[in-house]
Structures are given as structure tokens and as C-alpha cells.
Design a protein around this motif. Structure first.
Motif, mmCIF file in Angstrom:
data_model
loop_
_atom_site.group_PDB
_atom_site.id
_atom_site.type_symbol
_atom_site.label_atom_id
_atom_site.label_comp_id
_atom_site.label_asym_id
_atom_site.label_seq_id
_atom_site.Cartn_x
_atom_site.Cartn_y
_atom_site.Cartn_z
ATOM 1 N N GLU A 107 1.033 -1.203 0.150
ATOM 2 C CA GLU A 107 -0.134 0.107 -0.180
ATOM 3 C C GLU A 107 1.082 1.009 0.298
ATOM 4 O OE1 GLU A 107 -3.731 -0.100 2.584
ATOM 5 O OE2 GLU A 107 -2.788 -2.108 3.229
ATOM 6 N N TYR A 108 0.219 2.738 -0.428
ATOM 7 C CA TYR A 108 0.829 4.226 -0.189
ATOM 8 C C TYR A 108 0.400 4.243 0.621
ATOM 9 C CZ TYR A 108 2.328 8.261 -2.418
ATOM 10 O OH TYR A 108 2.945 9.870 -1.729
ATOM 11 N N ASP A 109 1.677 4.306 1.906
ATOM 12 C CA ASP A 109 1.242 5.722 2.872
ATOM 13 C C ASP A 109 0.587 6.956 2.642
ATOM 14 O OD1 ASP A 109 3.644 5.918 3.189
ATOM 15 O OD2 ASP A 109 4.561 4.718 4.646
ATOM 16 N N PHE B 158 -17.950 3.585 -3.328
ATOM 17 C CA PHE B 158 -18.207 2.238 -3.902
ATOM 18 C C PHE B 158 -17.049 1.376 -4.834
ATOM 19 C CE2 PHE B 158 -21.970 2.923 -1.784
ATOM 20 C CZ PHE B 158 -22.253 2.041 -0.924
ATOM 21 N N ASN B 159 -16.004 0.454 -4.198
ATOM 22 C CA ASN B 159 -14.644 0.450 -5.164
ATOM 23 C C ASN B 159 -14.267 -0.677 -5.112
ATOM 24 O OD1 ASN B 159 -12.966 0.309 -7.328
ATOM 25 N ND2 ASN B 159 -13.218 2.874 -7.481
ATOM 26 N N PRO B 160 -14.320 -2.043 -5.842
ATOM 27 C CA PRO B 160 -13.222 -3.082 -5.355
ATOM 28 C C PRO B 160 -11.812 -2.814 -4.718
ATOM 29 C CG PRO B 160 -13.821 -3.856 -7.376
ATOM 30 C CD PRO B 160 -15.070 -1.928 -6.993
ATOM 31 N N VAL B 161 -11.079 -1.394 -5.106
ATOM 32 C CA VAL B 161 -9.959 -0.974 -4.543
ATOM 33 C C VAL B 161 -10.030 0.051 -4.531
ATOM 34 C CG1 VAL B 161 -7.458 -0.837 -5.501
ATOM 35 C CG2 VAL B 161 -9.301 -1.969 -7.089
ATOM 36 N N ARG B 162 -9.374 0.247 -2.836
ATOM 37 C CA ARG B 162 -9.048 1.235 -2.245
ATOM 38 C C ARG B 162 -8.253 2.742 -2.810
ATOM 39 N NH1 ARG B 162 -12.051 1.221 2.840
ATOM 40 N NH2 ARG B 162 -10.929 3.617 3.230
ATOM 41 N N GLU B 163 -9.151 3.493 -3.538
ATOM 42 C CA GLU B 163 -7.965 4.237 -4.120
ATOM 43 C C GLU B 163 -7.709 5.944 -3.756
ATOM 44 O OE1 GLU B 163 -6.976 3.268 -6.811
ATOM 45 O OE2 GLU B 163 -7.990 1.618 -7.806
ATOM 46 N N LYS B 164 -6.685 5.632 -4.063
ATOM 47 C CA LYS B 164 -5.646 6.672 -2.898
ATOM 48 C C LYS B 164 -6.621 8.082 -3.007
ATOM 49 C CE LYS B 164 -3.711 6.248 0.164
ATOM 50 N NZ LYS B 164 -3.249 5.895 1.743
ATOM 51 N N MET C 123 0.502 4.570 -6.505
ATOM 52 C CA MET C 123 -0.020 5.235 -5.221
ATOM 53 C C MET C 123 -0.910 4.016 -5.319
ATOM 54 S SD MET C 123 -2.273 9.276 -5.733
ATOM 55 C CE MET C 123 -2.166 9.100 -7.988
ATOM 56 N N ARG C 124 -0.398 2.792 -5.290
ATOM 57 C CA ARG C 124 -0.780 1.501 -4.851
ATOM 58 C C ARG C 124 0.465 0.533 -4.243
ATOM 59 N NH1 ARG C 124 -3.792 1.194 -10.222
ATOM 60 N NH2 ARG C 124 -5.946 1.220 -9.402
ATOM 61 N N VAL D 97 2.588 -12.993 -7.369
ATOM 62 C CA VAL D 97 2.059 -12.781 -6.912
ATOM 63 C C VAL D 97 1.878 -11.801 -5.279
ATOM 64 C CG1 VAL D 97 0.528 -13.814 -4.461
ATOM 65 C CG2 VAL D 97 1.018 -15.818 -6.436
ATOM 66 N N THR D 98 1.546 -10.726 -5.125
ATOM 67 C CA THR D 98 1.449 -10.021 -4.146
ATOM 68 C C THR D 98 -0.021 -9.249 -3.250
ATOM 69 O OG1 THR D 98 2.874 -9.003 -6.021
ATOM 70 C CG2 THR D 98 2.170 -7.459 -4.211
ATOM 71 N N PRO D 99 0.692 -9.573 -2.609
ATOM 72 C CA PRO D 99 -0.165 -9.110 -0.884
ATOM 73 C C PRO D 99 -1.475 -7.710 -1.284
ATOM 74 C CG PRO D 99 1.265 -9.222 0.177
ATOM 75 C CD PRO D 99 1.330 -10.040 -1.896
ATOM 76 N N PHE D 100 -2.743 -7.610 -1.864
ATOM 77 C CA PHE D 100 -2.776 -6.266 -1.622
ATOM 78 C C PHE D 100 -4.961 -6.552 -1.299
ATOM 79 C CE2 PHE D 100 -4.936 -3.666 -4.647
ATOM 80 C CZ PHE D 100 -4.028 -2.078 -4.329
ATOM 81 N N LYS D 101 -5.339 -5.050 -0.302
ATOM 82 C CA LYS D 101 -6.437 -5.534 -0.156
ATOM 83 C C LYS D 101 -7.293 -4.753 -1.394
ATOM 84 C CE LYS D 101 -9.070 -3.565 3.826
ATOM 85 N NZ LYS D 101 -9.283 -1.969 4.711
#
Length: 764
Positions: free
Chosen positions: A16-18, A251-257, A673-674, A720-724
């Protein structure tokens, strides 16, 4: 890859991008591209003129160019697009003399475009497998000769969405004078679902919102739109809205910054203190394809709230509006009331309490805007996604009032405008009778073919030639492996472009590469310096003037190239004044105004109106040009838009764009941003999903299409990359994943490829 260093909404052990959207990260992103594409200090002056009156309009997205502009009216991606065009690199005939086309096919998209601006017209030489220089006259004569020998119904005229209104108008005129309505464009790949759905439901195929509405609303509901990467200048009005208390529900499957937090790079205090603005008051990660269920749940809560209000002699639903202005309400209401909360929760991946919390904001807000992107349109049931958002807005009369409306956020800078002036495969959308009278020929009346049908025609051998006005068609389409093989059977391919891309290397038997001026560059014709126009996402028309020295003396404007092709192909017609139009673009605008008088009257006088001039929208005036004469409610037929069922081992693939690209153009390998750096070959999954699949972080895998058609489609290796992400959903980059998308996997009504929900399996 950056990992979070704080708690809150971050998921441990995911990339994630903090930081916030904007801020120093945005400035560093621009600086990185500036140092790489260094042209001259004059590039800074060019950026200062971007998106301003008497300046040039951004070649990236179609976001508004407001009359009350900022000192720097460009975003990170807009600056990247401009610097990409201003690059000091040149792709000359010497480059092509050193490399065969077969060799170049092994290069990455990024490396191809990094060769810089094309400088000379080129033709493909099959004996050497190389592009070789040719004169403009030679190219026009040869192309015209081949087009005259072909059945016009077998030729496709594609446009990418970047060309000006003037070029687009002439391009459509050329195609129809030639004898075809085969005019697909990039809208077919992204927002065609919008054009089809809104036209049927409210009678206007584009959004009803204007820029000022953003300042007058009480709430905004976002579905499937990544503002931070795709239209970052939108963050300024969003920040203003959030600060004045507007509820922004995402509403979005991805948390976009960009829809989480934002620091305005033009605000010194924010930059120095690091104080960010929270954008979304609620952010919910809906399951891929679950938006219909979410909106059914919102509407279900509205009905319940309306029932309670009735007990007190009040209403939540705008009953007078529904009664006077809509059709189909009773069937819609019955369907929503009959849908259980259990069904809604399963289909959406969200709890009832979460959906009701969002719905209560809708209940309490007076003026609401619904905003969406390709996260709604690129599904098998994308039409129903859009229809459900229309339903939600109609319930409370949120179309046709200031501060309300439906707002599809368009991508390419003039993709909406091209349709406005005739780029369409659908003859019913074009005033062909006016064409006949105005230009003295009988235009074809048969429906042309769209992007998917073009691909089907190439595979079937029915399409013989392809003319591309910009873009990277072969790279952008589904079923790419099969399509590239079939593409080489075309008799002729013509590409009008500024830089080299993969579509130029996957060519027909005869192939021509015609280099054009960029929008930042000076366009001088017989009558002097020329200006062009485009339409933004809010249906406002903007003028644009380029002042930079062209990258090569051999470049021609897009208008001149289209006219040159037309003259070489068509029989003489005194009403088709190609030379006069090239000499003075004011004359083209006069023709546009004659064809479309309601929208473009006094075109030349109004083209530099600060903020643009509004061409109007009937639905905004509550004039419903539909079959019923009213706005249409639509009873949902499904709660999931994917078009396929869940099955053990099957995942829903969401294709995404990075922070460092615009459509197929790759500026670099930083998806800042990801939190993903240095690669695009990743498979994003949430950590629990990785464990359930028996995989490990960093493991190399392949994705395999799980479409039930027996065709093997595979892309890999991917890390394979862990991502929310929601359970059952995986993410990877577009266009690299396009080979996994079957040509048949598209929206039912619009045939927009369903790239946001693709059935796949993971092969270790």
C-alpha cells in the motif's frame, strides 16, 4: 514496494501507499518524467498554458477546463502526457533502418514509445521487414488506390478519442463519402455502455452534470471510478466539497488513494504541514460485479424510509417527479422490495448495515450527484449497472436540478466530442439527411461495425483494411493473441500517430505510418496559425492553440492528413472542399455549425469562451427523448454484473491502470499510489485469499482464462502480491491482461469488453 507504517484502514502485510494523493509524491512524479523526457526550459512555459483560455487543452483526460482556473491547471498525469509529447527523442528513419519489425515486436510498450516522436511518413517494406521513408504524396496515392479497390463495407475507420472536433468531423465525412459507417472509436472499449444506457433511459447519451453542480450538491456517490489516477484535477473540487461538508460515498473493489486523502500541491500550507483532506466520508470495497446489489440495497432502504415518512405525512421519494417524469416505477419498486437482504449481502460482499449507512446519506441529502467510471461500464451486465444508478437518482428527482445529476467521467480528451460531431457506427445518431444536402452525396444508411464487431470481422476475413486515427488498437482489444495473428491478413493498415506503438508493428500486407503534429505544437496553414476544439466530460466545448515548434518539419496536422487521404481516395466533389478546409479551420467549424446548429451555432465566435461553451443536454432540462417520453426506471434482472457464476477455484479478475500510464501508454513502472514499483507483472490478491489458494507472497504464477469456451488463454509469469481486495477477486494490469478476455465477453447491449470482471484461474 512500500508497506504501510501506520494502522487505521491499512491491512497488515499488503502493499500500500501510505501517503496521500497529490502532495510531494505528485511533484516528484512530474519531476521524474520531466528529467527523463527533457525537452528545454520552454516546457515549463508550455505547462503553464495548459488547460487555460487561449492555451492548449490537455491531451490526457477530458476533465473540465474551468473559467476560474488555478495557477497550474494540470495534474500529474496531464503533465506526464504533455512532457511525453514534448520529448526531445526522435524516432527517425535511421532507427527503422537498424531494426526489423519482427525484432521490435519483442520490445515492451514502454521501450517502443521511448524512442520518441515519429518524424517522417513511412511504409512497410516486406522484403526487408522494415519501415522505410516515403513521401506524403506517395503514401496518399498508394493508400487511396488501395481503398478505391476495396468494398467500403470491408474498411474500418477507427479513432482513438484524442483527435479534435475539426479532425473528427472531417474523418467521419471522409468515411461516409467513401461509403461506410464503420466508425468505431475508443468509446466502444470504455463508455459505450454509458452511451447506450443513458440514451435509452433518459434520452441523452452523456452525463447531465455541469462543473458548477459540483459546488451545489449535498452528496456524491462514486462507483468504479479512480479519480486519483484517471482524472486527478477532479481532486480540487472534491477537496472543496469535502471541506464544506459534502458527504462523498465511494464504492470500489480497490481502495484508491485519490478518493481517500488528498494534499493540494498548489497549497503551500498543506504542502509544508502535510495536512491532508479526507475525501470520502464512507469508502466500501464492494465485490467485483456487486454494484447492482449495492444500489438495490440503497433503493430498498429508501423505500423503507419513505414508508416510515408516510406515517408522519411526509415523503422521502420525490413522488411528484416520479409521477410526472418517469415510467416503469411500479415494476422497479416491486422487484426491489422482493429482493432479500441476504441476496444483496451475498452479491455485494457488503453487510446490510454498511449499505444502509450509505443509503441513509442518500435519504437525508437534498441534492445528489452519481459519479462513475469503467468500473460500472465494463461488465457483461454493465447496462444494468448504469440503469441502477439512474434508478437511484430518479427516486428523489436527482436529475434535472442544479447540484444533481449523473456524471460518467470520460477518459480520452475528446472521446465524447468525437461522437458529438459524427464519429459513430450507428447511423441513427448522425443527421445523414443534412449530410446529403450539405455535401451533395448520399451517405450510407446501413449500420457500421463497432470495436468488437471489427475484431470479429478481421477473424472472419470480412474486414480487409484498417485506418487508425491515433490510438493503439491491437494492444487495447480483447483476445489479443488470436487477433494479432489474424491482423496480418489485412490488405492495408494505415496508422496516424505521434509515437511508435505495438499496433504499428502488427500490420497488414501493405502498411503506412503517418506522423502528425501534437496538440502542443504550432499548426500553421495557408490562413495562418490554426486552433482546434474538443469537448470535455461536462459537454463544454474548448478551444486549443499549440505554440511549440513541431518535432519535425515533415509532420502534418491530423486535419491535413485526413484531407490528403480523402482527396486521394474520393472522386471530385465541389462541395467537399478539402484544400479550403485545411487552409482555414474556421471553415470546418462553419460546416459543423451547419450540420449541428443547435449545439454549435456561432461556433467560431464562442470557441474561446472561458470555461468553454455548453452544448446543452435535454435530460438536464427534464426533456426526456425516450420511447415513452419519460425517464425510465429499470427492474434489475440480476444482482451481479459479471455474467458468469462463481465456482471453486474461479476468481473475478479486475484489470487496472497504474499511476504511471494513460490507457495503453506506459510512462514508467511506478504505481506509486498502490505501493508497487519497478514492475507491472503482478497478481494482486488479499493475504487470506493467497493462503486459501495455497500460494505464497512472491510466488510466480500464471492466470488462465476460465471462460467456458474451450480456448486456452494464459498470461504469466506474474508475482503474487498481497493487496487489499475483496474475497474472490484478483487484480492485474491492463493492457497486459487483455489476452485473457474472450472477444465474446462484453456488455450485452453495447458490446463494451467486460474487462472489469473476467473469469480466471491461477496456475502455480
Amino acid at each position: 514496494m512500500a508497506r504501510p507504517n501506520e494502522a487505521g484502514d491499512h491491512t497488515p502485510d499488503t502493499v500500500e501507499y501510505d501517503g496521500p494523493a497529490g502532495g510531494w509524491g505528485s511533484l516528484k512524479g512530474i519531476a521524474r518524467i520531466f528529467s527523463k523526457e527533457w525537452d528545454s526550459p520552454a516546457a515549463l512555459n508550455t505547462l503553464r498554458r495548459q488547460n487555460k483560455p487561449k492555451g492548449f487543452m490537455c491531451v490526457s483526460c477530458s476533465w473540465a477546463k474551468p473559467a476560474d482556473y488555478h495557477a497550474f491547471e494540470f495534474c500529474e498525469n496531464g503533465a506526464k502526457a504533455t512532457l511525453w509529447e514534448l520529448t526531445s527523442r526522435r524516432c527517425t528513419p535511421d532507427f527503422f533502418a537498424e531494426h526489423t519489425v519482427t525484432e521490435l515486436l519483442s520490445w515492451s510498450d514502454y521501450d517502443l514509445e521511448q524512442q520518441g516522436r515519429l518524424t517522417h511518413p513511412l511504409r512497410y517494406d516486406s522484403t526487408t521487414d522494415k519501415y522505410v521513408p516515403c513521401s506524403w504524396d506517395e503514401a496518399f496515392h498508394a493508400i487511396g488506390s488501395q481503398l478505391r479497390a476495396l468494398d467500403p463495407k470491408s474498411v474500418v475507420f477507427y479513432s482513438s478519442g484524442r483527435a479534435s472536433l475539426e479532425t473528427s468531423y472531417l474523418y467521419a465525412l471522409f468515411a461516409r463519402a467513401y461509403g461506410t459507417n464503420n466508425l468505431p472509436d475508443s468509446s466502444n472499449m470504455c463508455h459505450e455502455t454509458t452511451s447506450v444506457a443513458l440514451k435509452k433511459l433518459i434520452g441523452a447519451g452523456v452525463g447531465t452534470v455541469v462543473f458548477d453542480d459540483l459546488s451545489n450538491c449535498d452528496a456524491m456517490f462514486f462507483f468504479g471510478q479512480n479519480t486519483g489516477s484517471n482524472s486527478p484535477r477532479f481532486l480540487h473540487p472534491l477537496q472543496d466539497a469535502a471541506k464544506r461538508g459534502v458527504q462523498i460515498i465511494t464504492f470500489n473493489p480497490v481502495r484508491e488513494k485519490g478518493l481517500e486523502v488528498f494534499i493540494n500541491p498548489q497549497n503551500p500550507t498543506e504542502m509544508l504541514t502535510g495536512k491532508a483532506t479526507q475525501i470520502s466520508s464512507q469508502y466500501h470495497q464492494v465485490k467485483v460485479g456487486g454494484d447492482i446489489a449495492v444500489i438495490v440495497g440503497i433503493c430498498k432502504h429508501v423505500f423503507a424510509a419513505d414508508d416510515a415518512a408516510k406515517q408522519q405525512g411526509k415523503r422521502v421519494i420525490d413522488a411528484p417527479f416520479v409521477g410526472q417524469h418517469t415510467h416503469g416505477f411500479e415494476e422497479f419498486e416491486a422487484r426491489v422490495r422482493a429482493t432479500s437482504w441476504d441476496e444483496i449481502e451475498i452479491a455485494s460482499g457488503l453487510s446490510r448495515s454498511v449499505i444502509e449507512g450509505a443509503a441513509q446519506v442518500y435519504v437525508e441529502a437534498d441534492r445528489v450527484i452519481g459519479i462513475y467510471g469503467m468500473g460500472l461500464t465494463q461488465h457483461v451486465h454493465g447496462f444494468q449497472n448504469v440503469a441502477m444508478l439512474v434508478n437511484m437518482l430518479l427516486l428523489k428527482g436527482n436529475i434535472g436540478r442544479d447540484g444533481t445529476g449523473i456524471s460518467p467521467v470520460r477518459g480520452h480528451s475528446n472521446v465524447q466530442g468525437q461522437r458529438t460531431v459524427g464519429i459513430s457506427e450507428k447511423p441513427e445518431l448522425v443527421p445523414l439527411d443534412k449530410y446529403a444536402k450539405q455535401f451533395g452525396f448520399e451517405p450510407p444508411r446501413e449500420k457500421g461495425i463497432n470495436t468488437v464487431e471489427t475484431c470479429e470481422g478481421v477473424l472472419a476475413g470480412k474486414v480487409k483494411a484498417f485506418v487508425g486515427l491515433g490510438g493503439n488498437f491491437v494492444r487495447a482489444i480483447p483476445e489479443r493473441s488470436k487477433m494479432e495473428a489474424a491482423w496480418r491478413g489485412l490488405e492495408l493498415t494505415v496508422q496516424i500517430a505521434t509515437k511508435l506503438n505495438r499496433s504499428h508493428l502488427v500490420h497488414g500486407k501493405a502498411a503506412y505510418l503517418l506522423p502528425c503534429l501534437g496538440r502542443t505544437e504550432e499548426d500553421v496553414q495557408a490562413s495562418g496559425q490554426q486552433a482546434v476544439t474538443m469537448e470535455d466530460t461536462f459537454s463544454c466545448i474548448q478551444g486549443s492553440i499549440g505554440l511549440r515548434k513541431p518535432a519535425s518539419e515533415h509532420l502534418r496536422s491530423e486535419v491535413a492528413i485526413v484531407a490528403g487521404l480523402a482527396k486521394a481516395t474520393l472522386p471530385p466533389n465541389p462541395k467537399l472542399k478539402w484544400d479550403e478546409w485545411v487552409g482555414n479551420y474556421d471553415l470546418i467549424r462553419n460546416e459543423i455549425a451547419e450540420t449541428y446548429p443547435d449545439e454549435f451555432h456561432d461556433f467560431n465566435a464562442r470557441m474561446f469562451t472561458p470555461g468553454g461553451f455548453y452544448r446543452g443536454n435535454s435530460a438536464r432540462e427534464r426533456i426526456w427523448k425516450t420511447e415513452s417520453g419519460k425517464a425510465e426506471f429499470t427492474a434489475p434482472e440480476t444482482l451481479t454484473s459479471t455474467g458468469f457464476s462463481d465456482a471453486p477455484g474461479r476468481f473475478r479478475l479486475l484489470t487496472m491502470r497504474s499511476n504511471d500510464q494513460f490507457n495503453t501508454t506506459i510512462y514508467g513502472y511506478s504505481d506509486r499510489m498502490r505501493g508497487i514499483e519497478g514492475t507491472r507483472d503482478v497478481l494482486l490478491m488479499n493475504p487470506d485469499e493467497i493462503a486459501r489458494a495455497g500460494l505464497q507472497e512472491g510466488q510466480m504464477v500464471s492466470l488462465v482464462s476460465d471462460a467456458e469456451d474451450g480456448i486456452l488463454r494464459e498470461v504469466g509469469p506474474l508475482k503474487v502480491t498481497p493487496f487489499k481486495l475483496p474475497d474472490g477477486c484478483v487484480g492485474a494490469y491492463y493492457p497486459e491482461m487483455n489476452p485473457l478476455i474472450p472477444l465474446s465477453h462484453h456488455d450485452i447491449y453495447s458490446k463494451t469488453p467486460a474487462a472489469k470482471s473476467v473469469p480466471v484461474r491461477i496456475r502455480a
